[in-house]
Structures are given as structure tokens and as C-alpha cells.
Design a protein around this motif. Structure first.
Motif, PDB file in Angstrom:
ATOM      1  N   ALA A  14       0.819  -1.220   0.000  1.00 22.37           N
ATOM      2  CA  ALA A  14       0.000   0.000   0.000  1.00 22.37           C
ATOM      3  C   ALA A  14       0.849   1.265   0.000  1.00 22.37           C
ATOM      4  O   ALA A  14       0.305   2.372  -0.032  1.00 22.37           O
ATOM      5  N   GLY A  15       2.176   1.107   0.097  1.00 14.56           N
ATOM      6  CA  GLY A  15       3.050   2.266  -0.039  1.00 14.56           C
ATOM      7  C   GLY A  15       3.926   2.609   1.138  1.00 14.56           C
ATOM      8  O   GLY A  15       4.784   3.488   1.028  1.00 14.56           O
ATOM      9  N   GLU A  16       3.744   1.945   2.292  1.00 13.38           N
ATOM     10  CA  GLU A  16       4.595   2.246   3.449  1.00 13.38           C
ATOM     11  C   GLU A  16       5.996   1.660   3.242  1.00 13.38           C
ATOM     12  O   GLU A  16       6.171   0.640   2.572  1.00 13.38           O
ATOM     13  N   THR A  17       6.988   2.301   3.860  1.00 14.96           N
ATOM     14  CA  THR A  17       8.363   1.794   3.772  1.00 14.96           C
ATOM     15  C   THR A  17       8.882   1.254   5.097  1.00 14.96           C
ATOM     16  O   THR A  17       9.847   0.500   5.124  1.00 14.96           O
ATOM     17  N   VAL A  18       8.244   1.648   6.224  1.00 20.53           N
ATOM     18  CA  VAL A  18       8.618   1.160   7.558  1.00 20.53           C
ATOM     19  C   VAL A  18       7.327   0.881   8.325  1.00 20.53           C
ATOM     20  O   VAL A  18       6.499   1.783   8.489  1.00 20.53           O
ATOM     21  N   VAL A  19       7.165  -0.352   8.783  1.00 19.05           N
ATOM     22  CA  VAL A  19       5.922  -0.745   9.448  1.00 19.05           C
ATOM     23  C   VAL A  19       6.249  -1.472  10.746  1.00 19.05           C
ATOM     24  O   VAL A  19       7.042  -2.419  10.762  1.00 19.05           O
ATOM     25  N   GLY A  20       5.635  -1.023  11.828  1.00 15.15           N
ATOM     26  CA  GLY A  20       5.741  -1.712  13.104  1.00 15.15           C
ATOM     27  C   GLY A  20       4.419  -2.370  13.442  1.00 15.15           C
ATOM     28  O   GLY A  20       3.353  -1.769  13.257  1.00 15.15           O
ATOM     29  N   GLY A  21       4.474  -3.598  13.930  1.00 17.66           N
ATOM     30  CA  GLY A  21       3.256  -4.313  14.284  1.00 17.66           C
ATOM     31  C   GLY A  21       2.947  -4.219  15.760  1.00 17.66           C
ATOM     32  O   GLY A  21       3.674  -3.598  16.540  1.00 17.66           O
ATOM     33  N   ALA A  22       1.853  -4.857  16.142  1.00 24.00           N
ATOM     34  CA  ALA A  22       1.371  -4.803  17.518  1.00 24.00           C
ATOM     35  C   ALA A  22       1.970  -5.933  18.356  1.00 24.00           C
ATOM     36  O   ALA A  22       2.431  -6.949  17.834  1.00 24.00           O
ATOM     37  N   VAL A  23       1.920  -5.722  19.674  1.00 21.81           N
ATOM     38  CA  VAL A  23       2.459  -6.692  20.628  1.00 21.81           C
ATOM     39  C   VAL A  23       1.332  -7.157  21.544  1.00 21.81           C
ATOM     40  O   VAL A  23       0.777  -6.367  22.309  1.00 21.81           O
ATOM     41  N   GLU A  24       1.000  -8.429  21.439  1.00 23.23           N
ATOM     42  CA  GLU A  24       0.029  -9.022  22.354  1.00 23.23           C
ATOM     43  C   GLU A  24       0.717  -9.260  23.689  1.00 23.23           C
ATOM     44  O   GLU A  24       1.780  -9.891  23.748  1.00 23.23           O
ATOM     45  N   LEU A  25       0.142  -8.749  24.758  1.00 21.83           N
ATOM     46  CA  LEU A  25       0.815  -8.730  26.058  1.00 21.83           C
ATOM     47  C   LEU A  25       0.669 -10.061  26.790  1.00 21.83           C
ATOM     48  O   LEU A  25       0.042 -10.164  27.825  1.00 21.83           O
ATOM     49  N   ARG A  26       1.273 -11.071  26.233  1.00 21.99           N
ATOM     50  CA  ARG A  26       1.226 -12.390  26.833  1.00 21.99           C
ATOM     51  C   ARG A  26       2.458 -12.594  27.712  1.00 21.99           C
ATOM     52  O   ARG A  26       3.586 -12.395  27.281  1.00 21.99           O
ATOM     53  N   GLY A  27       2.242 -12.988  28.944  1.00 20.80           N
ATOM     54  CA  GLY A  27       3.354 -13.271  29.839  1.00 20.80           C
ATOM     55  C   GLY A  27       3.121 -14.582  30.555  1.00 20.80           C
ATOM     56  O   GLY A  27       1.974 -14.975  30.798  1.00 20.80           O
ATOM     57  N   SER A  28       4.196 -15.266  30.893  1.00 20.48           N
ATOM     58  CA  SER A  28       4.056 -16.578  31.530  1.00 20.48           C
ATOM     59  C   SER A  28       3.598 -16.465  32.977  1.00 20.48           C
ATOM     60  O   SER A  28       3.087 -17.430  33.551  1.00 20.48           O
ATOM     61  N   ASN A  29       3.792 -15.296  33.601  1.00 21.51           N
ATOM     62  CA  ASN A  29       3.293 -15.074  34.959  1.00 21.51           C
ATOM     63  C   ASN A  29       3.040 -13.578  35.164  1.00 21.51           C
ATOM     64  O   ASN A  29       3.172 -12.777  34.229  1.00 21.51           O
ATOM     65  N   TYR A  30       2.695 -13.214  36.368  1.00 16.45           N
ATOM     66  CA  TYR A  30       2.329 -11.821  36.671  1.00 16.45           C
ATOM     67  C   TYR A  30       3.456 -10.854  36.350  1.00 16.45           C
ATOM     68  O   TYR A  30       3.224  -9.765  35.801  1.00 16.45           O
TER      69      TYR A  30
ATOM     70  N   ALA B 147       6.094 -11.181  34.248  1.00 13.64           N
ATOM     71  CA  ALA B 147       6.329 -11.055  32.807  1.00 13.64           C
ATOM     72  C   ALA B 147       5.211 -10.262  32.143  1.00 13.64           C
ATOM     73  O   ALA B 147       5.452  -9.425  31.267  1.00 13.64           O
ATOM     74  N   GLN B 148       3.983 -10.531  32.566  1.00 13.32           N
ATOM     75  CA  GLN B 148       2.834  -9.806  32.027  1.00 13.32           C
ATOM     76  C   GLN B 148       2.945  -8.310  32.336  1.00 13.32           C
ATOM     77  O   GLN B 148       2.745  -7.454  31.471  1.00 13.32           O
ATOM     78  N   SER B 149       3.276  -7.973  33.565  1.00 11.02           N
ATOM     79  CA  SER B 149       3.369  -6.573  33.972  1.00 11.02           C
ATOM     80  C   SER B 149       4.509  -5.864  33.261  1.00 11.02           C
ATOM     81  O   SER B 149       4.387  -4.692  32.872  1.00 11.02           O
TER      82      SER B 149
ATOM     83  N   PRO C 288       8.310 -12.582  27.408  1.00  9.96           N
ATOM     84  CA  PRO C 288       9.680 -12.334  27.876  1.00  9.96           C
ATOM     85  C   PRO C 288      10.090 -13.309  28.975  1.00  9.96           C
ATOM     86  O   PRO C 288       9.248 -13.901  29.653  1.00  9.96           O
ATOM     87  N   ALA C 289      11.401 -13.441  29.134  1.00  9.28           N
ATOM     88  CA  ALA C 289      11.936 -14.328  30.166  1.00  9.28           C
ATOM     89  C   ALA C 289      12.021 -13.645  31.522  1.00  9.28           C
ATOM     90  O   ALA C 289      12.523 -14.237  32.481  1.00  9.28           O
ATOM     91  N   ARG C 290      11.538 -12.422  31.619  1.00 10.82           N
ATOM     92  CA  ARG C 290      11.600 -11.673  32.873  1.00 10.82           C
ATOM     93  C   ARG C 290      10.419 -12.097  33.753  1.00 10.82           C
ATOM     94  O   ARG C 290       9.339 -11.497  33.690  1.00 10.82           O
ATOM     95  N   THR C 291      10.638 -13.110  34.566  1.00 11.68           N
ATOM     96  CA  THR C 291       9.537 -13.737  35.305  1.00 11.68           C
ATOM     97  C   THR C 291       9.632 -13.563  36.816  1.00 11.68           C
ATOM     98  O   THR C 291       8.823 -14.120  37.546  1.00 11.68           O
ATOM     99  N   THR C 292      10.613 -12.796  37.296  1.00 11.39           N
ATOM    100  CA  THR C 292      10.755 -12.559  38.733  1.00 11.39           C
ATOM    101  C   THR C 292      10.891 -11.064  38.986  1.00 11.39           C
ATOM    102  O   THR C 292      11.252 -10.306  38.075  1.00 11.39           O
ATOM    103  N   PRO C 293      10.613 -10.610  40.204  1.00 13.13           N
ATOM    104  CA  PRO C 293      10.812  -9.189  40.510  1.00 13.13           C
ATOM    105  C   PRO C 293      12.231  -8.723  40.213  1.00 13.13           C
ATOM    106  O   PRO C 293      12.430  -7.611  39.707  1.00 13.13           O
ATOM    107  N   ARG C 294      13.209  -9.565  40.507  1.00  8.01           N
ATOM    108  CA  ARG C 294      14.608  -9.183  40.240  1.00  8.01           C
ATOM    109  C   ARG C 294      14.841  -8.965  38.749  1.00  8.01           C
ATOM    110  O   ARG C 294      15.536  -8.019  38.343  1.00  8.01           O
ATOM    111  N   ASP C 295      14.260  -9.847  37.900  1.00 10.81           N
ATOM    112  CA  ASP C 295      14.395  -9.689  36.448  1.00 10.81           C
ATOM    113  C   ASP C 295      13.820  -8.354  35.993  1.00 10.81           C
ATOM    114  O   ASP C 295      14.420  -7.650  35.175  1.00 10.81           O
TER     115      ASP C 295
END
Length: 290
Positions: A99-115, A117-119, A195-202
Motif C-alpha cells: 500500500a506504499g509504506e516503507t517502515v511498518v511496526g506491528g502490535a504486541v500481544e501482552l502475553r506473559g508466563s506469569n504476573y 512477565a505480564q506486567s 519475555p523471560a523476565r519472570t521474577t521481581p529481580r528480572d
């Protein structure tokens, strides 16, 4: 239009899942390139994937630059190893470029393995979730990004002096925008990010590093970000961190698609404070003005 998909990976345990999702696309890519390390031998199950072994760990910017330089496609698609694209992902990117665009960014579904990662996802990608309207953006993340080869050749690659944590994405796509290219967000081209960031420390480590790296971009492009003069001083970030965090968090949850993620609000607020403290540390060290 020939398409090359580039994936940076440092022994990512999620790589096989990402490659399986690419095999299930309604459109077939012409080339898939993985750049980095594969000590677990994951790619043995994907013989058609081209692998560029860097021999040692390299930053994501370096891996993406190597992949884009080696690719033969007219259209370059960047995907992260911890992302799973929907079956029509490639078709959506292709259609937007047709359609004519040269740079396209898509959407990110906010799926996380736990609270946690989700946050972390909510705090990181709230500007790029499905359900937001399409349109031009100031910057785009490279975990789900397509561009014509001519853009890479004219603007050049990503700044490899950034240690990572997404600041190199912002720097590069703002440079592309300054080069006269429109950055288009298409919410229909969706990847799920786990993401692999699944702990508060991560999460703390991620946002401390992000603040450390991203403040350099904010100071480099003050006009684009509306960066105030006080942001060049570490004390400014430390003193105002609660207020900055409150304002940004309010902006996150002002977006209707983010309302279902209200349980993540305390973490989102905390990550913004940590970001400010990371920015102050970068200014103290001199990194922010390099």
C-alpha cells in the motif's frame, strides 16, 4: 516482493516456537536468518533456516545489523526470538508495504508466563497493543518491524554502542524518521511476546538498564521527546521520579485496551521509578551524553 526475516538469538529457549510459527504463516517468507548463538542445536530441526554464528555473544543491534546486511530480500522483517507471530503476520506486513509504506511496526500481544512477565510487557509495550488505532509513530520497537531494504541502505544500521534494553530501537527508528521516512503502526500485524523476565529481580534489572540506556536517546533527540533541560541532571530524575512515574502510569491506563491489565498497575508504576533511577545513574557515569 521477496521477504527476509531476521531473528537475533543468544541460545533463546523460545526460538523453536518462533520458527514453528513462521512455518505456519499464510504467506511463505523467502529467507529466514537467525543471528547469534545456538549451542543447544535448536536449528538442527529447521534445516532451511540460515544461521549466522557470531562465535560469541553480541548485542541485539549487532546481530540485527549482521542479519540485514546478509539478507537478500527487498523487504526486511525483524522478529525477536521470544515472539510468536500470528499466522497472518507476514501477510499483514506485506500488504501494508504494497500500500506504499516503507517502515511498518506491528502490535504486541501482552502475553506473559506469569504476573511479572505480564506486567513488564504492559509497562514496555503499552503504546503498541492490538486495539490501538493505526497511524504514524515517533518510534517503533524492532521485535516486530519491517522495512524496505532501501531504508537500511540509506539510513544505515543500528547503533551498536547501546548495550541493549530497547534503547537502540528508539535511536534507530527516530533516525529513520529524521531521514524522511514515515514510521507506520499497524495493529493488525500481531506477535505475542513472552519475555523471560519472570521474577521481581528480572523486572528491576530490566528497567534499571532501560533507564540507563534510554536517557541517552532522550538527550540525543530533545525535540522529538520534548526533553526538558533539567533532564541533563541526575538529581532531577531522582527528585521527580515519583511524579514522572505517576504521570506516565496514568497515560498508560488512559488507553482503553490497557484497562483489562489493571492488576499490573503497581508494577508499572514501580518500573517507571526504577527507569528514572537508571537514567540518573547513566548521567552520573557520563554514559548519557556519549
Amino acid at each position: 516482493m521477496n521477504v527476509a526475516i531476521i531473528i537475533p538469538s543468544l541460545n533463546a529457549p523460545t526460538l523453536a516456537r518462533a520458527l514453528a510459527a513462521l512455518a505456519a504463516q499464510t504467506d511463505t517468507p523467502d529467507e529466514i536468518i537467525v543471528v547469534g548463538r545456538d549451542e543447544a542445536g535448536t536449528l538442527a530441526a529447521f534445516p532451511t533456516v540460515r544461521f549466522i554464528d557470531t562465535g560469541a555473544p553480541v548485542c541485539a543491534a549487532r546481530a540485527r545489523n549482521l542479519g540485514m546486511a546478509a539478507a537478500t530480500g527487498e523487504l526486511l522483517l525483524l522478529l525477536d526470538a521470544d515472539c510468536v507471530p500470528r499466522p497472518d503476520w507476514l501477510a499483514r506486513h506485506r500488504a501494508r508495504h504494497a500500500a506504499g509504506e516503507t517502515v511498518v511496526g506491528g502490535a504486541v500481544e501482552l502475553r506473559g508466563s506469569n504476573y511479572w512477565a505480564q506486567s513488564d510487557n504492559v509497562s514496555m509495550f503499552h503504546e503498541f497493543v492490538p486495539g490501538l488505532p493505526p497511524g504514524p509513530r515517533l518510534l517503533l520497537p524492532t521485535l516486530n518491524l519491517s522495512l524496505r531494504r532501501e531504508v537500511f541502505e540509506s539510513v544505515g544500521g543500528m547503533d551498536e554502542s547501546f548495550p541493549g534494553a530497547a534503547a537502540e530501537d528508539a535511536d534507530w527508528t527516530i533516525r529513520i524518521r529524521r531521514g524522511g521516512r514515515r514510521l507506520w503502526f499497524d495493529p493488525a500485524a500481531v506477535v505475542a511476546h513472552a519475555p523471560a523476565r519472570t521474577t521481581p529481580r528480572d523486572v528491576v534489572r530490566h528497567w534499571r538498564n532501560l533507564g540507563h540506556n534510554a536517557v541517552r536517546v532522550r538527550l540525543r533527540y530533545p525535540t522529538e521527546f520534548g526533553t526538558p533541560g533539567g533532564a541533563r541532571r541526575a538529581w532531577w530524575w531522582r527528585l521527580l521520579s515519583p511524579l514522572i512515574a505517576a504521570r506516565v502510569t496514568a497515560g498508560v491506563y488512559a488507553k482503553r485496551p490497557l484497562w483489562p491489565h489493571w492488576p499490573s498497575l503497581p508494577v508499572v508504576y514501580a518500573t517507571k521509578i526504577i527507569y528514572c533511577l537508571g537514567a540518573a545513574r547513566a548521567i552520573d557515569s557520563g554514559f548519557a551524553t556519549q
